[in-house]
Write a protein that holds these residues in place. Structure first.
Motif: not given
Length: 168
Positions: A76, A145, A149
């Motif tokens: 990310e 997730t 996560r």
């Protein structure tokens, strides 16, 4: 922040066993953290540990470096840390999105001192317009997730010191 791993999310072994998008974490102070990129045919290990930070080498067959192998990690990026890699020097450790891939700027073993290579981490993304790219100075390695996560590793090149910061 929950950093616990489920038993089926990791194994232990050498870099030789690590496929792209695997995070290798050390088990002792004598081992290093690595993020594996490249391709299935030619994986490349990028060192995230301070001693050899952002140095990279082909890792196929490498039994010298061992640790906890966490496959299928996510990357990310922080859009607030974006920069134009076509207009500025790309710092080692920066993520770069160009064409259909996202990769990390690293010093590939055997290349000139100032040569930065972008080691691909994720391929097959939507095509970016030709000659356009974006770099990011802050990014994380994640796993899972939603409620599962977890941030496993953070890199912040915006700080005055170029430091990879293990998540706490």
């Amino acid at each position: 922040m929950n950093q616990m791993l489920f038993p089926d999310e990791f194994s232990v072994g050498p870099l030789a066993d690590a496929l792209p998008l695997t995070l290798l974490l050390p088990r002792s102070p004598f081992e290093y953290s690595f993020l594996i990129g490249g391709t299935l045919e030619e994986p490349v290990a990028v060192c995230l540990s301070e001693a050899h930070r952002y140095g990279a080498f082909r890792s196929s067959g490498n039994d010298a470096h061992k640790g906890v192998l966490i496959p299928n990690v996510g990357i990310e990026v922080d859009p607030a840390s974006a920069f134009d890699p076509n207009s500025y020097d790309v710092p080692l450790g920066a993520m770069v999105r160009r064409n259909t891939s996202l990769g990390i700027a690293a010093k590939l073993d055997g290349h000139a001192f100032y040569s930065r290579q972008v080691v691909p981490l994720i391929s097959g993304l939507a095509e970016a317009r030709e000659d356009y790219a974006v770099g990011f100075r802050r990014w994380t390695v994640t796993l899972g997730t939603g409620e599962n996560r977890r941030v496993l590793f953070e890199v912040d090149l915006v700080q005055t010191q170029d430091r990879a910061i293990p998540a706490q």
